[in-house]
Motif scaffolding. Structure first.
Motif, PDB file in Angstrom:
ATOM      1  N   GLY A  71       0.820  -1.208   0.000  1.00 16.01           N
ATOM      2  CA  GLY A  71       0.000   0.000   0.000  1.00 16.01           C
ATOM      3  C   GLY A  71       0.857   1.262   0.000  1.00 16.01           C
ATOM      4  O   GLY A  71       0.432   2.321  -0.453  1.00 16.01           O
ATOM      5  N   ASP A  72       2.086   1.132   0.500  1.00 13.21           N
ATOM      6  CA  ASP A  72       2.996   2.270   0.547  1.00 13.21           C
ATOM      7  C   ASP A  72       4.025   2.219  -0.562  1.00 13.21           C
ATOM      8  O   ASP A  72       4.836   3.134  -0.697  1.00 13.21           O
ATOM      9  CB  ASP A  72       3.732   2.298   1.889  1.00 13.21           C
TER      10      ASP A  72
ATOM     11  N   ARG B 195       1.558  -6.915  -7.929  1.00 13.69           N
ATOM     12  CA  ARG B 195       1.658  -6.123  -9.166  1.00 13.69           C
ATOM     13  C   ARG B 195       2.549  -4.900  -8.975  1.00 13.69           C
ATOM     14  O   ARG B 195       2.211  -3.782  -9.373  1.00 13.69           O
ATOM     15  CB  ARG B 195       0.274  -5.727  -9.688  1.00 13.69           C
TER      16      ARG B 195
ATOM     17  N   ARG C 184      16.311   3.302 -16.043  1.00 16.01           N
ATOM     18  CA  ARG C 184      16.710   4.464 -15.248  1.00 16.01           C
ATOM     19  C   ARG C 184      16.221   5.763 -15.881  1.00 16.01           C
ATOM     20  O   ARG C 184      16.063   6.770 -15.188  1.00 16.01           O
ATOM     21  CB  ARG C 184      18.221   4.514 -15.045  1.00 16.01           C
TER      22      ARG C 184
ATOM     23  N   LYS D 165      11.552   4.085   6.353  1.00 19.53           N
ATOM     24  CA  LYS D 165      10.649   3.309   5.504  1.00 19.53           C
ATOM     25  C   LYS D 165       9.690   4.197   4.721  1.00 19.53           C
ATOM     26  O   LYS D 165       8.869   3.701   3.962  1.00 19.53           O
ATOM     27  CB  LYS D 165       9.837   2.344   6.374  1.00 19.53           C
TER      28      LYS D 165
ATOM     29  N   VAL E 147       9.054   7.224   2.000  1.00 19.47           N
ATOM     30  CA  VAL E 147       9.754   7.799   0.855  1.00 19.47           C
ATOM     31  C   VAL E 147      10.128   9.251   1.132  1.00 19.47           C
ATOM     32  O   VAL E 147      11.197   9.719   0.765  1.00 19.47           O
ATOM     33  CB  VAL E 147       8.863   7.720  -0.400  1.00 19.47           C
TER      34      VAL E 147
ATOM     35  N   ARG F  71       7.594   0.673  -7.797  1.00 19.08           N
ATOM     36  CA  ARG F  71       6.640   1.202  -8.764  1.00 19.08           C
ATOM     37  C   ARG F  71       5.617   0.135  -9.080  1.00 19.08           C
ATOM     38  O   ARG F  71       5.898  -1.066  -8.956  1.00 19.08           O
ATOM     39  CB  ARG F  71       7.363   1.602 -10.065  1.00 19.08           C
ATOM     40  N   PRO F  72       4.424   0.521  -9.537  1.00 19.32           N
ATOM     41  CA  PRO F  72       3.472  -0.483  -9.992  1.00 19.32           C
ATOM     42  C   PRO F  72       4.041  -1.175 -11.235  1.00 19.32           C
ATOM     43  O   PRO F  72       4.717  -0.537 -12.045  1.00 19.32           O
ATOM     44  CB  PRO F  72       2.229   0.332 -10.370  1.00 19.32           C
TER      45      PRO F  72
ATOM     46  N   GLU G 138       5.503   2.144 -21.660  1.00 20.71           N
ATOM     47  CA  GLU G 138       4.774   1.208 -20.807  1.00 20.71           C
ATOM     48  C   GLU G 138       3.541   1.879 -20.228  1.00 20.71           C
ATOM     49  O   GLU G 138       3.506   3.100 -20.067  1.00 20.71           O
ATOM     50  CB  GLU G 138       5.672   0.756 -19.646  1.00 20.71           C
ATOM     51  N   GLY G 139       2.556   1.064 -19.890  1.00 25.58           N
ATOM     52  CA  GLY G 139       1.364   1.601 -19.252  1.00 25.58           C
ATOM     53  C   GLY G 139       0.141   0.776 -19.579  1.00 25.58           C
ATOM     54  O   GLY G 139       0.240  -0.428 -19.857  1.00 25.58           O
ATOM     55  N   ARG G 140      -1.021   1.408 -19.555  1.00 20.40           N
ATOM     56  CA  ARG G 140      -2.266   0.723 -19.901  1.00 20.40           C
ATOM     57  C   ARG G 140      -2.298   0.496 -21.405  1.00 20.40           C
ATOM     58  O   ARG G 140      -1.788   1.317 -22.172  1.00 20.40           O
ATOM     59  CB  ARG G 140      -3.458   1.605 -19.508  1.00 20.40           C
TER      60      ARG G 140
ATOM     61  N   PRO H 230      -3.574   3.566 -24.021  1.00 17.45           N
ATOM     62  CA  PRO H 230      -2.600   4.650 -24.076  1.00 17.45           C
ATOM     63  C   PRO H 230      -1.236   4.234 -24.613  1.00 17.45           C
ATOM     64  O   PRO H 230      -0.611   5.017 -25.337  1.00 17.45           O
ATOM     65  CB  PRO H 230      -2.497   5.090 -22.607  1.00 17.45           C
TER      66      PRO H 230
END
Lengths: 411, 501
Positions: free
Chosen positions: A92-93, A115, A142, A170, A172, A202-203, A256-258, A261
């Motif tokens: 969640g974080d 994910r 990067r 812990k 960010v 990252r997701p 990258e992404g959905r 898009p």
């Protein structure tokens, strides 16, 4: 009591043993190898090594032990491969705390269940977090996600004197105290042994597309690269790959992404590149280092085409066949040369390359080369701020026992 | 006396009055017109944005160049006089509070943009350049400077470097440390060191990275090379009104769980909204127990897609009103309520303390409840404004100094909020820094060995202990005069020159 006996007494679970030939650190034979199970054991080993005046080198999977300078001594090898856990994953974080011996691939497998991923490419297969942090080695991602130093938000280190220290946290967003993680990243084990690191995650991207094109030479590359750098398509990576010094340059852009898009953005990039291909498969060699002799060269963004031109010209002059591959979007490229290159020829090539890199705002260093060859080279070149770096080293490791000789200025 | 020579040691200063002799030497080195010695003028520099720490420096120098800085630092080093650097003086942790027996180096005049290299996506700046002025300079080319603290119209790049400043958009874009590629630094011994450059990965230790966020304790920055970011193709901002904090928090969790990385997610509670309404008439959704501002930026297709998802999650979590900014003007109006929040609470309370703490985002709801319990227990109101995406809280602790005991209770609430943050695995500061204000709290967040290890770095840069001493780290005893606690309006605000954000 000899060193091995003392190590076994102090850390009975750490499987201390005599070093074998295959434990050599860049050709330097250690005395003992120890495999601690946690930070406290690492600290106990460090304390003991200090009291016995021994030098110390940390090891994960051993994939980068022969990088940069050859250490002048490596008496105690602290192998962290038993410290391979993901200690905490706060999905969640988007934060994970991992032990230094954890392998990148294993970490990502675990994070993928939520994910998410640690956006550090596994440039060298089998790499552990400790080695990635110690060398700061980055891959194509990067460009969007930042370098290793931008992703570490906290570290636990064991100092040369065995004291354990933590910095960062812990969360960010934290500006309390000095950012020692920055200091330790890329320090090649010369300031302390990182036993744990906390990263921001990252997701995981849902879809990816590699849009690729070929440019005949650096003059053709320059305008296209400038367009891609300026485009607002939020690319994850902008890479070049030139397999022969005067040959064509492959340019590859990752988005990258959905799904929807990503299609739109891939098309927009394709328009900029002119004739191009578009695939979900990564290009051959993506995110790998050319070699086996590998130099790392950097320059300002606008000078990347000039850097390629420079390598081509010097290759002709020195009669070499370098392969160049790397992040054109960041201005960090890797030059690969054959293993049998004569030391004198490599030194001359490196020297010429380095002078010009400096005038292009960057630097040239030797990442990998046979130990015997490295002996004839200036691996790191001139380093602004070296005196200050020596003072930092003097504070953290006054007896010069952590990976001596590996780093800049013989640190 | 001999002609100006930065390396001249000259006659040792009279014992007991090192600063008087220093003033004479500095007048020769940098010019008398750059010295401030009049006590009334010096008082203008007695505090930064935290007005209750006030110390008048013995001497101030208005630096105009790197050579000025080098001369001052070298002279201080040889005279054993402490020095403190000050940018715009907007800091909120007392980091630029001067030393009563030291020199204040005012960097605000060094504000030239030395180079714009748009094609390489870099700018080279003097440290006094205001944060927003960087974006203003590069916006015509389609770029901007990403770290955007609320004080960005005034705060200086040098100050940003000292504090590793963030801002509302650091969830996606990171902090100053992720945008600085090179520094020119005058180290506390008076030497000039070049760290990094426009290119990436300078060989050696990442001293640039270690320097950013070091709160002026490792040296004085005289040049900063920053990374510029391409302006996004599309920016969309929504404002959502919820019945309470929990509902808004649920929406944030849902948004994050989808895998999106919004550019910003800000939340305000009912009290903060009331204050903002009174101050700037931002017209937020009426009756909202909490509002959320979510900003998405990036390629148009991604933003459009994301916006639908964000709105859906807000509605599913119980948002009773959602507004999408139709244009830049509306976007500004949505933000003005949030950006004015700190100053705005001045409308609903005579005095207030701005706190700055961080907790893991997932602990936010629980922490806010803990703060509410604490506030009720102490009879002190707390308005909450925070960066919901990264867990950085800015509780505004309201009190009336005219009521006996309220200041003390407010300070206690403010300090205990930090304890709550630490109890949840967070940090004592997400943006404002430790400075003078949170020195004691450092021992709550870090152990002795942790602090001792950080001090190794400081000893490498500043073995003499003259560079902004007494800040950041607990010391056995305070050097110089103990800072006086006062309350009241900041002198610049009082004179109408500035507004406090």
């Amino acid at each position: 009591m000899d060193l091995l006996d003392e190590l076994t007494r102090v850390c009975p679970d750490a499987s201390a043993r005599e070093a074998r030939p295959d434990d050599a650190v860049d050709g330097v034979t250690p005395e003992v190898v120890v495999l601690p199970r946690g930070t406290e054991e690492v600290a106990a080993v460090a304390r003991l090594a200090a009291s016995r005046g021994r030098t110390v080198v940390a090891r994960g999977a051993g994939t980068k032990l022969d990088w940069a300078g050859t250490p002048s001594s490596a008496e105690v090898v602290i192998d962290l491969s038993r410290m391979d856990a993901v200690l905490e994953h706060a999905s969640g974080d988007l934060v994970a705390r991992v032990q230094a011996g954890a392998r990148l691939a294993a970490i990502d497998r675990q994070l993928a269940e939520a994910r998410q991923w640690l956006p550090v490419d596994e440039v060298v297969p089998g790499s552990t977090i400790g080695g990635v942090v110690a060398t700061g080695i980055c891959g194509p991602s990067r460009y969007l996600h930042g370098a290793v130093r931008d992703l570490v938000i906290g570290v636990t280190v064991v100092r040369a004197d065995g004291v354990v220290a933590r910095s960062g946290s812990k969360v960010v967003k934290n500006v309390a105290g000095y950012d020692l993680a920055k200091l330790f990243t890329g320090s090649y084990g010369t300031l302390g042994i990182v036993t744990e690191a906390i990263f921001r995650l990252r997701p995981s991207p849902e879809h990816r597309r590699y849009v690729t094109a070929t440019c005949t030479d650096e003059a053709a590359l320059a305008p296209v690269l400038a367009d891609v750098l300026h485009a607002q398509q939020a690319a994850t990576a902008i890479e070049v790959d030139r397999r022969s010094p005067a040959g064509p340059i492959a340019l590859a852009v990752l988005v990258e992404g959905r799904a929807g898009p990503v299609e739109v953005r891939a098309r927009a990039i394709a328009e900029l590149l002119g004739a191009s291909d578009d695939s979900e498969e990564r290009p051959a060699g993506w995110g790998t280092l050319p070699g086996p002799v590998t130099l790392k060269v950097t320059a300002e963004l606008t000078s990347v085409p000039a850097l390629l031109g420079l390598v081509r010209r010097l290759a002709g002059e020195h009669r070499l066949l370098p392969v160049v591959r790397g992040s054109a979007g960041v201005g960090v490229l890797f030059v690969g040369l054959a293993a049998d290159i004569a030391p004198r020829v490599l030194a001359a090539f490196l020297g010429d390359l380095r002078v010009r890199c400096q005038s292009l705002g960057g630097s040239a260093i030797v990442l990998r080369a046979p130990a015997a060859t490295k002996g004839a080279l200036d691996v790191w070149g001139p380093v602004p701020g070296l005196e200050l770096m020596r003072r930092v080293k003097q504070q953290f490791d006054p007896e010069r026992r952590l990976a001596p000789g590996r780093f800049v200025g013989g640190i | 006396m001999t002609p100006a020579d930065p390396d001249a040691r000259g006659v040792p200063d009279a014992p007991g009055d090192p600063v008087a002799g220093l003033a004479e030497r500095l007048a020769l080195l940098v010019g008398a017109d750059r010295l401030v010695t009049d006590p009334v003028e010096l008082a203008a520099y007695e505090c930064d944005g935290l007005t209750h720490y006030r110390v008048v420096p013995a001497l101030a120098v208005l630096a105009r160049s790197r050579d000025d800085v080098r001369a001052v630092v070298a002279a201080c080093a040889s005279a054993g006089v402490p020095f403190v650097a000050r940018g715009a003086g907007t800091g909120l942790s007392g980091g630029a509070v001067p030393h009563a027996t030291g020199v204040l180096l005012v960097m605000a005049k060094m504000r030239a943009i030395l180079e714009l290299d748009i094609a390489s996506q870099r700018a080279v700046l003097e440290p006094g350049v205001a944060n927003l002025d960087v974006t203003r300079a590069v916006a015509p080319y389609g770029y901007y400077y990403a770290p955007d603290p609320s004080s960005q119209q005034v705060c200086s790049i040098g100050g940003n470097v000292a504090e590793n400043s963030g801002g509302a958009h650091c969830l996606k874009y990171g902090f100053t440390t992720n945008h600085v590629t090179g520094l020119e630094v005058v180290t506390p011994d008076g030497e000039v060191v070049e760290l990094g450059s426009k290119a990436a990965d300078p060989p050696g230790y990442d001293l640039t990275g270690a320097f950013v966020g070091s709160e002026g304790t490792l040296g004085v920055v005289t040049k900063v090379t920053v990374r510029l970011v391409r302006a996004p193709q599309s920016v969309q901002t929504i404002l959502a009104g919820f019945g309470d904090i929990d509902a808004a928090g649920a929406a944030v969790s849902a948004i994050i769980a989808t895998g999106m990385v919004p550019a910003a997610i800000e939340m305000m509670d009912a009290l903060a909204i009331t204050a903002a309404e009174a101050a700037v008439g931002c017209n937020y959704p009426e009756g909202a127990g909490a509002v959320l501002i979510v900003e998405l930026d990036g390629p148009a297709a991604d933003v459009a897609h994301g916006l639908e998802e964000v709105e859906r999650h807000c509605i599913e979590s119980g948002a009773f009103e959602i507004r999408r900014a139709a244009d830049d003007a509306e976007r500004s109006r949505i933000w003005v309520g949030r950006k004015s929040a700190f100053a705005a609470v001045g409308r609903i309370s005579p005095d207030y303390i701005v706190q700055d703490g961080v907790v893991p985002r997932t602990a936010l709801e629980e922490v806010l409840r803990d703060i509410e319990v604490l506030a009720t227990e102490k009879g002190i109101r707390v308005a909450n404004v925070f960066h919901a995406g990264d867990g950085n809280l800015h509780p505004l602790v309201l009190f009336d100094a005219g009521v006996e005991g309220e200041l003390a209770r407010a300070e206690e609430v403010s300090a205990r909020i930090l304890d709550i943050c630490l109890a949840h695995g967070g940090s004592i500061t997400g943006e404002h820094g430790v400075g003078l204000d949170k020195v004691k709290a450092m021992s709550k967040m870090f152990g002795e060995d942790d602090l001792a290890t950080m001090l190794l770095l400081r000893d490498a840069f500043d073995p003499g202990g003259l560079c902004n001493p007494g800040k950041l780290f607990p010391t056995p005893r305070l050097c110089g005069e103990a800072p006086g606690r006062r309350s009241g309006v900041h002198p610049l605000v009082e004179s109408g020159v500035a507004d406090l954000f």
